[in-house]
Design an enzyme around this catalytic site. Structure first.
Site, PDB file in Angstrom:
ATOM      1  N   GLY A  37      -5.225  -8.676   1.785  1.00  0.00           N
ATOM      2  CA  GLY A  37      -4.984  -7.780   2.922  1.00  0.00           C
ATOM      3  C   GLY A  37      -4.642  -8.580   4.155  1.00  0.00           C
ATOM      4  O   GLY A  37      -4.263  -9.759   4.055  1.00  0.00           O
ATOM      5  N   ASN A  38      -4.731  -7.972   5.324  1.00  0.00           N
ATOM      6  CA  ASN A  38      -4.502  -8.707   6.575  1.00  0.00           C
ATOM      7  C   ASN A  38      -5.334  -8.059   7.687  1.00  0.00           C
ATOM      8  O   ASN A  38      -6.059  -7.102   7.445  1.00  0.00           O
ATOM      9  CB  ASN A  38      -3.006  -8.749   6.914  1.00  0.00           C
TER      10      ASN A  38
END
Ligand code: PMT
Length: 398
Positions: free
Chosen positions: A208-209
């Site tokens: 993810g980020n």
């Protein structure tokens, strides 16, 4: 712009309450109808007689007008108003509004309000600067409320000179500007992507980020405030990220693939799209069905490319449709943004760089450059709500 508008003016217990008279006079001069709702503490600073003389309406303060079974309906007021303005708003009322403490007529009216809400804080700087007040103001802003303050007219990033209530004429200006903008995107449909995407590795892990969705949600609120219908497609964001606007339809997705499918289906019926989501470019080739166990000294996860949502919408783009993208860069910012602008067929690209303090992921502020095929404009660091206005102003000029 205020002609015929119905404004609920909430007055709380601050010395700045006398300035409410000036607000009422200006609103009425501009053709608005004003209904005052005042807290018990507010009445210590200004009398209902003065306020009702100015508005030509009885002032509402108590749930029950008299002991004859009649009562004031906060729900009716919430439906009647085109806007609610709370000026002055004390730290105490701001705290109650942020936390749903409905112990007086003003707070119940606020909680029932269907129209946009504007809040002009008034307190001393120490109270204003206290983390709890700041947290409450941010909460109210995340509900889509507009905070009006001296300086920028709306919530600014610095504290100096803050706390004092904005001057009445500037408060009325903010309302006028709001109603002017409100009409400007009437009938338009805008697709907005926000937040991160999660690409599953196994049932407990993902790639993810750090995107919080704040920038995308601010864009959605801004377009809706200008009268547009907004389709907001958002990746997994915190439960604190809520939309509170009936003109925003939210679709929650998790992966880039899900975001791609949602956007592909929506874009043909949209006038514009603003792609603010931080989409993962790669996903694990396979998602393990069971939690991957620790074995050996290293581990390799093979990745496969995700669809490029922006490039696909760029190909689908028809005459009359517009497409705006973002570029989040860490180096060679401008040249990388120029490449994305062309490759993805954007009308303009919003560049933000992680090199700029206060810009990018998770912050409440951003610093952007708007780049078209032949122009470039730098903007200073601003709250994301203000950045959204700059972006939407540019969108409206296309
Ligand atoms: O959510 P916040 O915490 O408020 O942070 C805001 C933000 C930093 C996420 C936002 O301002 C931002 O920069 N968003 C774009 C982030 C990004 O992924 O940029 P990019 O340079 O990798 O992508 C370029 C453009 O293509 C973007 O419009 C992106 O949405 C789009 N894209 C990228 C990859 C992909 N597979 N599909 C896409 O549509």
């Amino acid at each position: 712009m205020l002609q015929g508008k119905k404004i609920v003016l909430g007055i709380t217990g601050s010395i700045a309450a006398y300035k409410s008279c000036l607000i009422i006079r200006q609103l009425i001069k501009k053709g608005a109808e004003v209904q005052v709702v005042i807290t018990p503490a507010g009445k210590e600073f200004i009398t209902p007689v003065t306020l009702s003389a100015l508005t030509s309406k009885p002032v509402i303060s108590e749930f029950f007008a008299q002991r004859d079974g009649t009562w004031h309906s906060h729900v009716d007021l919430g439906l009647w108003a085109d806007a609610m303005l709370i000026a002055p708003a004390t730290a105490s009322s701001i705290g109650k509004m942020a936390n749903g403490v409905a112990d007086n007529m003003l707070i119940t009216t606020y909680l029932s309000m269907k129209a946009p809400v504007f809040i002009a804080p008034a307190m001393d700087l120490d109270m204003y600067a206290h983390p709890s007040t700041q947290k409450n103001l941010k909460t109210l802003q995340s509900y889509g409320n507009h905070i009006i303050e001296p300086g920028t007219g709306f919530l600014a990033s610095k504290l100096e000179g803050k706390g004092r209530m904005e001057e009445p004429e500037n408060i009325v200006d903010c309302l006028e500007q709001f109603f002017a903008r409100k009409e400007s995107m009437k009938g338009k449909k805008v697709l907005i992507t926000a937040g991160p995407t999660y690409e599953k590795i196994d049932p407990v892990r993902f790639i993810g980020n750090y995107s919080s969705g704040k920038m995308g949600f601010a864009l959605a609120n801004e377009c809706a405030n200008r009268g547009a219908w907004v389709e907001l497609v958002c990746g997994p964001v915190s439960s604190a990220m809520q939309v509170n606007n009936q003109s925003i339809h939210r679709t929650d997705v998790e992966s880039a693939h899900e975001m791609f499918e949602a956007c592909k289906a929506l874009y043909p019926s949209m006038d514009s799209a603003i792609l603010c989501a931080a989409v993962a470019d790669f996903a694990p080739e396979r998602t393990a069905e069971q939690k991957i166990k620790r074995t050996g000294d290293d581990m390799v996860i093979r990745l496969k490319p995700n669809p490029d949502i922006a490039a696909s919408l760029g190909k689908m783009k028809k005459k009359g449709q517009t497409l705006v993208g973002f570029a989040l860069e860490t180096n060679d910012e401008e040249s990388n943004a120029q490449v994305k602008l062309k490759k993805k067929n954007f009308d303009f690209i919003v560049l933000n760089s992680l090199k700029d303090e206060g810009a990018g992921f998770r912050t409440d502020t951003n610093k952007i450059t708007i780049i078209t095929a032949d122009t470039k404009k730098d903007y200073p660091l601003k709250p994301k709500e203000e950045v959204a206005k700059d972006i939407v102003d540019n969108l409206e000029c296309l």
